[in-house]
Enzyme design. Structure first.
Site, PDB file in Angstrom:
ATOM      1  N   ASP A 108       0.822  -1.213   0.000  1.00 22.65           N
ATOM      2  CA  ASP A 108       0.000   0.000   0.000  1.00 22.65           C
ATOM      3  C   ASP A 108       0.860   1.270   0.000  1.00 22.65           C
ATOM      4  O   ASP A 108       0.498   2.264  -0.623  1.00 22.65           O
ATOM      5  CB  ASP A 108      -0.911  -0.012   1.242  1.00 22.65           C
ATOM      6  CG  ASP A 108      -1.916   1.119   1.239  1.00 22.65           C
ATOM      7  OD1 ASP A 108      -2.562   1.335   0.195  1.00 22.65           O
ATOM      8  OD2 ASP A 108      -2.074   1.795   2.282  1.00 22.65           O
ATOM      9  N   HIS A 164       4.638   4.998  -2.799  1.00 24.54           N
ATOM     10  CA  HIS A 164       4.975   6.311  -2.236  1.00 24.54           C
ATOM     11  C   HIS A 164       6.399   6.367  -1.677  1.00 24.54           C
ATOM     12  O   HIS A 164       7.151   7.298  -1.927  1.00 24.54           O
ATOM     13  CB  HIS A 164       4.020   6.689  -1.107  1.00 24.54           C
ATOM     14  CG  HIS A 164       2.558   6.631  -1.480  1.00 24.54           C
ATOM     15  ND1 HIS A 164       2.099   6.985  -2.716  1.00 24.54           N
ATOM     16  CD2 HIS A 164       1.460   6.267  -0.769  1.00 24.54           C
ATOM     17  CE1 HIS A 164       0.776   6.849  -2.757  1.00 24.54           C
ATOM     18  NE2 HIS A 164       0.370   6.408  -1.583  1.00 24.54           N
TER      19      HIS A 164
END
Ligand code: BG6
Length: 479
Positions: A222, A227
């Site tokens: 995730d 990111h």
């Protein structure tokens, strides 16, 4: 190709969570700031039957600029209705351009892309066709390769906009500018002067009703695969030849290529939060969330220590951590410089450069000075807060990214080779986990994660424990 201004923005999954939380508010902000193209129209699509007035409420009242049609991604005939509507609105709004925004669950990407291609809705015979895809881009290397294969059958790389919303954050874009335009930083940016780097993306929230998605995903896929690896690349990459999307993206890939194989036994920490009670709040176990398997072994916390085997970074550890239900919400990068032992102080504090990405966005440099009236040395902050430039100076990442799609600027989007390389780093970690070779530690909700996480430093240093306010730190601070 006739290329008029404006566009028809087709949003698949238009009644979903992402559309209402991020896409429509961003479009409304863009409209308020008069940046919305003149010939612009939103065509929302979703499985649900929704009346015009309900859709206008959902789309936060884009008023005349939004319509809705019922479309099931798996039903091919529904795309004929889509095609009909696109043609209709192209005429009404005098535009030839179309953008497809896939804001559906990832499982619908494949049928959607295949059908758009089959119905020739990707063909650029008049105006441009662009496609926006939200992360996760696949769930491992194999599936991401498969998704890319399907996409490139009908769209060129410059038509594909893979959103990693971190790249749209103003403070993330500042990393390269601050690194390369300040000689006081760029001259010191290597193993010769930097002893280690910390990257933290901590969240105080839990999984917020996304139990099913999160339990099948976990913190590594995730947050780390996308990111955090993007942030790592921005901190570590070489200066690009040009300030262009391709040069910057090429340099990022070069970082990923040089990441040393992780030491799975010692340099990876996984955690899952457990119930806790503070004076103010009570938190439930991760496994008691709706949609989460009661016996789940999914990590809600991940930390690792990794190395980049190139000339600039040889043997400099990068410590990365992320987690849900941590002590506070903060994303920051801390560059820790080496000790400067000298005749004035045999053991002074080190310099630290902090990029605060959110909240209290800004930068801090910690430096030494003589304690007035004393022989000792004190370590103080030189600080900059974006809020001092004015209120609302920082646009939401989605506003920036959507405007860039309108302009056709791919700079802030993930390229397919980045996504695949990132999976190449993550897949072996997931394999070790699936073979039960990586422990899962519990940590109390509202803390900084498993205590074991400190072991990554082997007693040499420790994490910075940031607070909401940029200049405060310490394991206990006002949160
Ligand atoms: C998303 C993740 O990509 O990023 C979420 O799926 C996470 O789980 C979010 O909460 C964090 O984004 P931000 O901008 O709040 O740091």
């Amino acid at each position: 190709m006739k290329n008029t201004t404006g566009n028809i923005l087709v949003i698949f999954g238009a009644t979903g969570d992402l559309a209402s939380r991020k896409i429509f508010p961003a479009l409304n902000e863009i409209r308020k700031s008069n940046k919305i193209p003149k010939n612009f129209h939103v065509l929302g699509c979703g499985r649900k039957k929704v009346t015009k007035s309900v859709f206008h409420k959902l789309s936060t009242n884009l008023i005349d600029n939004a319509n809705y049609i019922k479309l099931d991604p798996y039903v091919e005939s529904d795309y004929d209705l889509l095609s009909y509507n696109i043609e209709k609105f192209k005429k009404i709004y005098s535009t030839t351009n179309v953008i497809y925004y896939l804001s559906t669950p990832p499982s619908a990407y494949e049928p959607l892309v295949k059908s758009l291609i089959k119905k020739k809705l990707n063909i650029e015979n008049s105006g441009y066709r662009r496609i926006i895809i939200e992360k996760p881009f696949g769930k491992d290397l194999k599936s991401s390769k498969n998704l890319n294969k399907i996409l490139i059958k009908g769209f060129k790389e410059k038509q594909i906009f893979r959103i990693d919303h971190y790249l749209g954050k103003e403070t993330v874009q500042n990393i390269l500018v601050s690194r390369f335009t300040n000689f006081i930083f760029s001259a010191l940016w290597s193993k010769d002067h930097i002893s280690y780097v910390e990257i933290t993306a901590a969240e105080s929230i839990g999984i917020e009703g996304r139990g099913e998605y999160y339990d099948g995903t976990g913190a590594i896929k995730d947050m780390f695969q996308n990111h955090l690896l993007e942030l790592l690349c921005l901190v570590a990459m070489e200066e690009p030849n040009k300030n262009s999307p391709e040069s910057i993206r090429n340099e990022k890939i070069n970082v990923l290529k040089k990441i040393r194989k992780l030491n799975f036994q010692e340099d990876i920490i996984r955690g899952q939060y457990t119930a806790s009670k503070t004076k103010l709040k009570k938190f439930i176990n991760y496994t008691d969330n709706k949609g989460v398997d009661k016996t789940s072994k999914t990590e809600t916390f991940f930390a690792c220590k990794l190395f980049i085997d190139n000339k600039r970074w040889k043997d400099v550890p990068f410590f990365i951590r992320t987690g849900k239900r941590l002590a506070t919400k903060v994303t920051e990068i801390v560059v820790n410089f080496k000790k400067n032992i000298n005749v004035f102080s045999p053991n002074n504090e080190t310099n630290m450069l902090i990029f605060r990405l959110q909240p209290d966005e800004g930068m801090v440099v910690k430096f030494n000075l003589k304690n007035p009236g004393e022989k000792s040395i004190i370590n103080k902050n030189l600080e900059f807060h974006y809020k001092n430039l004015g209120e609302d100076i920082i646009d939401d990442a989605y506003e920036t990214l959507i405007l860039d799609v309108f302009k056709g600027n791919t700079m802030l989007f993930s390229r397919s080779d980045f996504v695949e390389k990132a999976w190449k780093i993550v897949d072996p970690i997931i394999n070790e986990i699936n073979n039960n070779k990586v422990k899962l530690y519990g940590y109390k909700a509202g803390t900084w994660g498993p205590k074991k996480c400190d072991d990554l430093f082997r007693n040499e240093n420790t994490w910075r424990y940031p607070c909401k306010n940029l200049v405060n730190d310490g394991e206990i601070c006002e949160l």
